[in-house]
Design a protein around this motif. Structure first.
Motif, short mmCIF file in Angstrom:
data_model
loop_
_atom_site.label_atom_id
_atom_site.label_comp_id
_atom_site.label_asym_id
_atom_site.label_seq_id
_atom_site.Cartn_x
_atom_site.Cartn_y
_atom_site.Cartn_z
N MET A 19 0.85 -1.18 0.00
CA MET A 19 0.00 0.00 0.00
C MET A 19 0.90 1.24 0.00
O MET A 19 1.40 1.65 1.04
N ALA A 20 1.14 1.85 -1.12
CA ALA A 20 2.12 2.92 -1.28
C ALA A 20 1.79 4.15 -0.46
O ALA A 20 2.67 4.79 0.08
N ASN A 21 0.54 4.54 -0.36
CA ASN A 21 0.18 5.76 0.36
C ASN A 21 -0.43 5.49 1.73
O ASN A 21 -0.79 6.41 2.43
N GLY A 22 -0.58 4.23 2.08
CA GLY A 22 -1.21 3.90 3.34
C GLY A 22 -0.22 3.37 4.35
O GLY A 22 0.96 3.68 4.32
N LEU A 23 -0.72 2.55 5.23
CA LEU A 23 0.08 1.92 6.27
C LEU A 23 0.00 0.42 6.06
O LEU A 23 -1.09 -0.13 5.86
N ILE A 24 1.14 -0.24 6.13
CA ILE A 24 1.18 -1.70 6.05
C ILE A 24 1.28 -2.22 7.48
O ILE A 24 2.13 -1.78 8.25
N VAL A 25 0.40 -3.15 7.82
CA VAL A 25 0.42 -3.78 9.14
C VAL A 25 0.93 -5.20 8.94
O VAL A 25 0.35 -5.97 8.18
N THR A 26 2.02 -5.53 9.60
CA THR A 26 2.59 -6.88 9.45
C THR A 26 1.71 -7.90 10.16
O THR A 26 0.96 -7.55 11.09
N PRO A 27 1.78 -9.16 9.75
CA PRO A 27 1.03 -10.21 10.45
C PRO A 27 1.38 -10.29 11.94
O PRO A 27 0.51 -10.52 12.78
N MET B 30 2.72 9.51 8.05
CA MET B 30 2.97 8.07 8.08
C MET B 30 2.78 7.37 6.74
O MET B 30 2.95 6.15 6.66
N ALA B 31 2.43 8.08 5.70
CA ALA B 31 2.16 7.46 4.40
C ALA B 31 3.32 6.57 3.97
O ALA B 31 4.48 6.98 4.01
N GLY B 32 3.00 5.33 3.62
CA GLY B 32 4.01 4.39 3.16
C GLY B 32 4.74 3.66 4.27
O GLY B 32 5.65 2.88 4.01
N SER B 33 4.33 3.87 5.52
CA SER B 33 5.01 3.26 6.67
C SER B 33 4.55 1.82 6.89
O SER B 33 3.53 1.38 6.36
N GLN B 34 5.31 1.12 7.72
CA GLN B 34 4.97 -0.24 8.11
C GLN B 34 4.90 -0.31 9.64
O GLN B 34 5.80 0.15 10.33
N LEU B 35 3.82 -0.89 10.14
CA LEU B 35 3.64 -1.10 11.58
C LEU B 35 3.98 -2.55 11.88
O LEU B 35 3.39 -3.46 11.30
N ASP B 36 4.92 -2.75 12.79
CA ASP B 36 5.33 -4.09 13.17
C ASP B 36 5.29 -4.20 14.70
O ASP B 36 5.17 -3.19 15.40
N PHE B 37 5.38 -5.40 15.21
CA PHE B 37 5.51 -5.63 16.64
C PHE B 37 6.80 -6.40 16.85
O PHE B 37 7.02 -7.43 16.22
N ASN C 57 9.16 4.21 9.10
CA ASN C 57 8.61 5.32 8.34
C ASN C 57 9.60 5.82 7.29
O ASN C 57 10.64 6.39 7.64
N PRO C 58 9.30 5.64 6.00
CA PRO C 58 10.21 6.09 4.95
C PRO C 58 10.29 7.61 4.84
O PRO C 58 11.19 8.13 4.19
N ASN C 59 9.36 8.32 5.48
CA ASN C 59 9.35 9.78 5.43
C ASN C 59 10.27 10.40 6.48
O ASN C 59 10.59 11.58 6.39
N ALA C 60 10.68 9.63 7.48
CA ALA C 60 11.52 10.15 8.55
C ALA C 60 12.93 10.43 8.03
O ALA C 60 13.54 9.59 7.38
N THR C 61 13.42 11.62 8.31
CA THR C 61 14.77 11.98 7.90
C THR C 61 15.78 11.74 9.01
O THR C 61 16.98 11.69 8.76
N ALA C 62 15.30 11.60 10.24
CA ALA C 62 16.17 11.32 11.39
C ALA C 62 15.34 10.64 12.47
O ALA C 62 14.13 10.84 12.56
N LYS C 63 16.02 9.82 13.29
CA LYS C 63 15.39 9.16 14.44
C LYS C 63 16.28 9.38 15.65
O LYS C 63 17.49 9.53 15.51
N CYS C 64 15.67 9.36 16.82
CA CYS C 64 16.48 9.45 18.03
C CYS C 64 17.17 8.11 18.27
O CYS C 64 16.83 7.10 17.64
N GLY C 65 18.10 8.07 19.17
CA GLY C 65 18.87 6.86 19.44
C GLY C 65 18.04 5.69 19.90
O GLY C 65 18.32 4.54 19.55
N CYS C 66 16.98 5.95 20.67
CA CYS C 66 16.17 4.83 21.17
C CYS C 66 15.04 4.48 20.21
O CYS C 66 14.33 3.50 20.42
N GLY C 67 14.85 5.27 19.15
CA GLY C 67 13.87 4.94 18.12
C GLY C 67 12.44 5.32 18.43
O GLY C 67 11.54 4.90 17.72
#
Length: 108
Positions: free
Chosen positions: A1-9, A73-80, A93-103
């Motif tokens: 889903m290019a513009n939505g959110l992918i939820v992993t199994p 969040m467009a194009g992101s994947q939600l995982d556990f 999130n493919p839109n994020a340009t930076a993340k903090c150390g703990c994520g």
């Protein structure tokens, strides 16, 4: 889903476990809020559907996202994931340009 959110199994399985103790019709709400050490952070909670929500379903699990959060969040994947730090939902999130150390926070 290019513009939505992918939820992993794996995320879907955990969502169903979390929602098992909630009222009928409850779903996992994922939103983006200002905060964290890099500007934005994800918030997770149980909620009921609102008329303007983006609704993503995977293997019977329902995820709700408000339209403003979906822009970030467009194009992101939600995982556990479960690791040495603990278990948590994680958004890739493919839109994020930076993340903090703990994520837990990100910037765009």
């Amino acid at each position: 889903m290019a513009n939505g959110l992918i939820v992993t199994p794996r995320a879907a399985t955990r969502i169903l476990k979390v929602l098992a103790g909630e009222a009928p019709g409850a779903a996992l709400r994922v939103s983006v809020e200002g905060g964290g050490c890099t500007g934005f952070q994800y918030k997770f909670g149980c909620d009921s559907r609102k008329s303007d929500d983006v609704v993503v379903e995977q293997d019977g699990a329902v995820v709700l996202i408000d339209p403003i959060s979906m822009q970030y969040m467009a194009g992101s994947q939600l995982d556990f994931v479960e690791d040495l730090i603990g278990s948590t939902f994680r958004v890739e999130n493919p839109n994020a340009t930076a993340k903090c150390g703990c994520g837990t926070s990100f910037s765009i």
